[in-house]
Scaffold this motif. Sequence first.
Motif, PDB file in Angstrom:
ATOM      1  N   ALA A 162      -3.485  -3.697   1.544  1.00  0.00           N
ATOM      2  CA  ALA A 162      -3.179  -3.309   2.930  1.00  0.00           C
ATOM      3  C   ALA A 162      -2.079  -4.207   3.492  1.00  0.00           C
ATOM      4  CB  ALA A 162      -4.437  -3.432   3.774  1.00  0.00           C
ATOM      5  N   HIS A 163      -1.102  -3.585   4.164  1.00  0.00           N
ATOM      6  CA  HIS A 163       0.022  -4.345   4.725  1.00  0.00           C
ATOM      7  C   HIS A 163       0.238  -3.933   6.173  1.00  0.00           C
ATOM      8  CE1 HIS A 163       0.970  -6.032   0.792  1.00  0.00           C
ATOM      9  NE2 HIS A 163       0.534  -4.868   0.343  1.00  0.00           N
ATOM     10  N   PRO A 164      -0.504  -4.550   7.084  1.00  0.00           N
ATOM     11  CA  PRO A 164      -0.373  -4.209   8.501  1.00  0.00           C
ATOM     12  C   PRO A 164       0.986  -4.669   9.043  1.00  0.00           C
ATOM     13  CG  PRO A 164      -2.193  -5.788   8.110  1.00  0.00           C
ATOM     14  CD  PRO A 164      -1.449  -5.652   6.839  1.00  0.00           C
ATOM     15  N   ASP A 165       1.456  -4.010  10.079  1.00  0.00           N
ATOM     16  CA  ASP A 165       2.707  -4.394  10.745  1.00  0.00           C
ATOM     17  C   ASP A 165       2.667  -3.771  12.133  1.00  0.00           C
ATOM     18  OD1 ASP A 165       5.785  -5.301   9.576  1.00  0.00           O
ATOM     19  OD2 ASP A 165       5.683  -4.298  11.534  1.00  0.00           O
ATOM     20  N   ASP A 166       3.258  -4.447  13.106  1.00  0.00           N
ATOM     21  CA  ASP A 166       3.269  -3.877  14.462  1.00  0.00           C
ATOM     22  C   ASP A 166       4.057  -2.569  14.499  1.00  0.00           C
ATOM     23  OD1 ASP A 166       1.719  -5.879  15.431  1.00  0.00           O
ATOM     24  OD2 ASP A 166       3.401  -7.076  16.201  1.00  0.00           O
ATOM     25  N   ASP A 167       5.049  -2.458  13.631  1.00  0.00           N
ATOM     26  CA  ASP A 167       5.834  -1.223  13.534  1.00  0.00           C
ATOM     27  C   ASP A 167       5.123  -0.277  12.555  1.00  0.00           C
ATOM     28  OD1 ASP A 167       7.600   0.805  12.893  1.00  0.00           O
ATOM     29  OD2 ASP A 167       9.334  -0.524  12.723  1.00  0.00           O
ATOM     30  N   PRO A 168       4.587   0.850  13.046  1.00  0.00           N
ATOM     31  CA  PRO A 168       3.801   1.722  12.155  1.00  0.00           C
ATOM     32  C   PRO A 168       4.627   2.340  11.027  1.00  0.00           C
ATOM     33  CG  PRO A 168       4.112   2.753  14.308  1.00  0.00           C
ATOM     34  CD  PRO A 168       4.615   1.347  14.432  1.00  0.00           C
ATOM     35  N   THR A 169       5.960   2.316  11.141  1.00  0.00           N
ATOM     36  CA  THR A 169       6.759   2.847  10.033  1.00  0.00           C
ATOM     37  C   THR A 169       6.927   1.798   8.933  1.00  0.00           C
ATOM     38  OG1 THR A 169       8.944   2.212  10.885  1.00  0.00           O
ATOM     39  CG2 THR A 169       8.026   4.311  11.659  1.00  0.00           C
ATOM     40  N   LYS A 170       6.650   0.519   9.264  1.00  0.00           N
ATOM     41  CA  LYS A 170       6.689  -0.548   8.252  1.00  0.00           C
ATOM     42  C   LYS A 170       5.295  -0.841   7.704  1.00  0.00           C
ATOM     43  CE  LYS A 170      10.749  -2.970  10.062  1.00  0.00           C
ATOM     44  NZ  LYS A 170      11.197  -4.129  10.874  1.00  0.00           N
ATOM     45  N   ALA A 171       4.268  -0.579   8.492  1.00  0.00           N
ATOM     46  CA  ALA A 171       2.895  -0.792   8.025  1.00  0.00           C
ATOM     47  C   ALA A 171       2.574   0.202   6.916  1.00  0.00           C
ATOM     48  CB  ALA A 171       1.923  -0.591   9.184  1.00  0.00           C
ATOM     49  N   GLY A 172       1.623  -0.162   6.069  1.00  0.00           N
ATOM     50  CA  GLY A 172       1.220   0.770   5.020  1.00  0.00           C
ATOM     51  C   GLY A 172       0.480   0.062   3.923  1.00  0.00           C
ATOM     52  N   SER A 173       0.631   0.576   2.723  1.00  0.00           N
ATOM     53  CA  SER A 173      -0.087  -0.018   1.599  1.00  0.00           C
ATOM     54  C   SER A 173       0.765   0.070   0.352  1.00  0.00           C
ATOM     55  CB  SER A 173      -1.414   0.723   1.369  1.00  0.00           C
ATOM     56  OG  SER A 173      -1.184   2.100   1.158  1.00  0.00           O
ATOM     57  N   ARG A 174       0.505  -0.879  -0.568  1.00  0.00           N
ATOM     58  CA  ARG A 174       0.967  -0.712  -1.943  1.00  0.00           C
ATOM     59  C   ARG A 174      -0.207  -0.127  -2.715  1.00  0.00           C
ATOM     60  NH1 ARG A 174       2.998  -6.167  -1.124  1.00  0.00           N
ATOM     61  NH2 ARG A 174       5.259  -6.109  -0.815  1.00  0.00           N
ATOM     62  N   GLY A 175       0.077   0.523  -3.848  1.00  0.00           N
ATOM     63  CA  GLY A 175      -1.048   1.018  -4.630  1.00  0.00           C
ATOM     64  C   GLY A 175      -0.658   2.143  -5.564  1.00  0.00           C
ATOM     65  N   GLY A 176      -1.675   2.727  -6.188  1.00  0.00           N
ATOM     66  CA  GLY A 176      -1.444   3.819  -7.120  1.00  0.00           C
ATOM     67  C   GLY A 176      -2.444   4.928  -6.880  1.00  0.00           C
ATOM     68  N   GLY A 177      -2.014   6.173  -7.130  1.00  0.00           N
ATOM     69  CA  GLY A 177      -2.920   7.294  -6.904  1.00  0.00           C
ATOM     70  C   GLY A 177      -2.470   8.545  -7.639  1.00  0.00           C
ATOM     71  N   LEU A 178      -3.188   9.620  -7.372  1.00  0.00           N
ATOM     72  CA  LEU A 178      -2.926  10.910  -8.005  1.00  0.00           C
ATOM     73  C   LEU A 178      -2.790  11.965  -6.911  1.00  0.00           C
ATOM     74  CD1 LEU A 178      -5.936  10.633 -10.479  1.00  0.00           C
ATOM     75  CD2 LEU A 178      -3.543  10.250 -11.110  1.00  0.00           C
ATOM     76  N   ALA A 179      -1.660  12.700  -6.896  1.00  0.00           N
ATOM     77  CA  ALA A 179      -1.534  13.847  -5.995  1.00  0.00           C
ATOM     78  C   ALA A 179      -2.121  15.051  -6.722  1.00  0.00           C
ATOM     79  CB  ALA A 179      -0.066  14.094  -5.641  1.00  0.00           C
ATOM     80  N   ILE A 180      -3.077  15.728  -6.102  1.00  0.00           N
ATOM     81  CA  ILE A 180      -3.799  16.782  -6.822  1.00  0.00           C
ATOM     82  C   ILE A 180      -3.573  18.160  -6.205  1.00  0.00           C
ATOM     83  CG2 ILE A 180      -5.552  15.172  -7.661  1.00  0.00           C
ATOM     84  CD1 ILE A 180      -7.477  16.250  -5.581  1.00  0.00           C
ATOM     85  N   GLY A 181      -3.705  19.157  -7.083  1.00  0.00           N
ATOM     86  CA  GLY A 181      -3.437  20.536  -6.680  1.00  0.00           C
ATOM     87  C   GLY A 181      -4.442  21.089  -5.691  1.00  0.00           C
ATOM     88  N   ASP A 182      -5.650  20.522  -5.617  1.00  0.00           N
ATOM     89  CA  ASP A 182      -6.587  20.868  -4.548  1.00  0.00           C
ATOM     90  C   ASP A 182      -6.093  20.152  -3.307  1.00  0.00           C
ATOM     91  OD1 ASP A 182      -7.972  22.105  -6.524  1.00  0.00           O
ATOM     92  OD2 ASP A 182      -9.829  20.972  -6.294  1.00  0.00           O
ATOM     93  N   GLY A 183      -5.717  20.913  -2.289  1.00  0.00           N
ATOM     94  CA  GLY A 183      -5.079  20.278  -1.143  1.00  0.00           C
ATOM     95  C   GLY A 183      -5.465  20.918   0.165  1.00  0.00           C
ATOM     96  N   VAL A 184      -4.542  20.849   1.094  1.00  0.00           N
ATOM     97  CA  VAL A 184      -4.781  21.260   2.472  1.00  0.00           C
ATOM     98  C   VAL A 184      -3.675  22.234   2.879  1.00  0.00           C
ATOM     99  CG1 VAL A 184      -4.845  20.405   4.853  1.00  0.00           C
ATOM    100  CG2 VAL A 184      -5.875  19.050   3.014  1.00  0.00           C
ATOM    101  N   THR A 185      -4.062  23.362   3.496  1.00  0.00           N
ATOM    102  CA  THR A 185      -3.033  24.210   4.099  1.00  0.00           C
ATOM    103  C   THR A 185      -3.123  24.073   5.612  1.00  0.00           C
ATOM    104  OG1 THR A 185      -4.455  26.149   4.152  1.00  0.00           O
ATOM    105  CG2 THR A 185      -3.049  25.916   2.233  1.00  0.00           C
TER     106      THR A 185
END
Lengths: 273, 273
Positions: free
Chosen positions: B19-42
Motif C-alpha cells: 500500500a502506498h498512500p499519498d495525499d494526491d489520490p492520483t499518486k496514491a495506490g499500490s504495487r503488486g501483481g494480479g490477474l484480469a479475468i473474463g468474468d467481469g462487470v458491465t
Amino acid sequence: MSDSARAFVPGHVTGFFSAHPDDDPTKAGSRGGGLAIGDGVTVELEPGEGLELNGEAAAIEAVDRVLDALRATARVVVETDLPLGAGFGVSGAAALGTALTTNAVFGRGLSENELVTIAHGAEVQAGTGLGDVVAQARGGVPIRLEPGAPAHGAMDGIPQRRPLEYRSFGELPTEEIIAGDTDELTAAGDRALSALVAEPTLETFMESSRRFAREAGLLTPRVAEVVRDVSEAGGEASMAMLGETVFALGSGLSDAGYDAEQCSLSLAGAHVL
Amino acid sequence: MSDSARAFVPGHVTGFFSAHPDDDPTKAGSRGGGLAIGDGVTVELEPGEGLELNGEAAAIEAVDRVLDALRATARVVVETDLPLGAGFGVSGAAALGTALTTNAVFGRGLSENELVTIAHGAEVQAGTGLGDVVAQARGGVPIRLEPGAPAHGAMDGIPQRRPLEYRSFGELPTEEIIAGDTDELTAAGDRALSALVAEPTLETFMESSRRFAREAGLLTPRVAEVVRDVSEAGGEASMAMLGETVFALGSGLSDAGYDAEQCSLSLAGAHVL
C-alpha cells in the motif's frame, strides 16, 4: 518451456506520426496515432532454423535481430492475410510475435515490457518501423505520446470502438521514407498529435490523419482520390502510413463503391495463444 | 454523444500488494501483481438518476465520485456475476465502467488515461481499492511496478495465458484492512514484487502470492485449508486480496474436489461496447 508456441499480434495502421531518431534503439521511435486491428499476424515458433512467411521461405531482418537478442535458434512460421509493405506493421508484428514465442519455447522468463523492448529495438535497427511494435503490444486505438520502448515511451488511447474497412492499392518504401529528411513530416505529425491530445476522439483522429497525409506530402494521387470519394459519400477515410492503403471508419469505403476488407479493432494487444 | 452507452470491465484478482498512500489520490495506490479475468462487470449508463446493482438499488461511493468529477447526472446499471466484496475489484470496475460510459454519453472527449485517472482517484478516495482500476484498464496479467494513475504509475505484465478457477467463501473488509497499519503487509508485498520482477512467470506469481498471504497475516483458516488441498492435488492456488476467495491455475480447485467457477484471463482491458 514447451516444444512450440504460437502468438497473435494485431495489425497496426498509423494515421500520422513524427520520427524521433536516437542512437539508443530503445529511445528511438515515433509519436503518433493509429488503430490496432483484428486482422493480424500469427507466429508459430519451435527450435530449428528458417523463416516462412505465408508458406514461402522469406527473410525479415527484425525477426533475425530478435532471435539474436534472445540467443535462440528457431524455425519461425509467420502467417497473415494482411497485405505486405502496405502500412499494416507486418514486420513489427512478426518481430513481436517472435519475441513472445521465443520467450515461451526457450523459457527465457522475460516480462512483456522486456519482450516489447527487444522487438521495438529490433524493428528500429532494421529500419522497418518506429512505432508499430509498442502500439501492437497495447491494442485498441493507441496514441503514442512519447517515442520509444516501454521504459522511455508513453502511450494513451482513444476510448471508442468502431468497425473499420481498408483497401490496399500497393506498397510504399517505409525504409526510404523514414531514413530520409523527416523534418517536414515530423512538424506535421506534431501538429496532428496536438490536435488529437486536445480532443481524443476517432473523428479528430481521422481528420488529423488526413491533414497529416497532405502536409507531409505522402498522399499519392490514387489514395487522394479514394479518400475524397469516401468523404463525398459522407464517410471518414485516410491513408495508412506507410502504404498505398486507405482505411475508413464504419462502411466508408463500401459506401463509396469500393471493394474493401472489413475488420474490427483489436481490443487485446499481442499475446501468446 | 449518444443516448446510452455500455462498457465491460474485467474482474481483477490481486495476489499480493503493497500500500502506498499519498495525499494526491492520483499518486496514491499500490504495487503488486494480479490477474484480469473474463468474468467481469458491465455498466450501462444514460442521463437520469440512481444506481442499480444486479437489479437492486445500491450505492457505490466510487461511482458517485466519478459522476461528480465528470459533472454528470446519470442512471447507472451495474451487472456482474462476480461475488461482491470478495476480492474481484467490483467497485473499481463499476467506477471505471462509469467513467468510460459517461464520457461516451455526455461527449466529454477525454482520453483513456484521463478516464482511468478519474476512476482510480475515485476508488482511492472512497477507500475501496488501491490498484484494481489500473489493472482492469490494462487487462492480461498486470504487474503494478509503481503506484498511481497512468501519469505516475508504471506497469508491466506476465506474457503467459492459462485458464483459471476460483471459489469464494465470503467477504473481507477491504476498507478496514487498507486503512489500518499496513507496514508488515507492505514489506511482504515488496518482497513478493521483487521475486516476480526477477522471474515474471505465472508460477512465480502464484508462489509469491501464497508467501505474501502468509507473511501479511491475511490467510483465513478456510482459505489456508483450500490452498493446501489444491497443492496436495498437484495444483497452484492462492488467496484473492481482499476476500475469502481462492483462485487457482488451470483446474486446480476442481482437481482438489471443490466446486469452482472456471474463467479465462481477459486479454482486453476495460472498453466501451
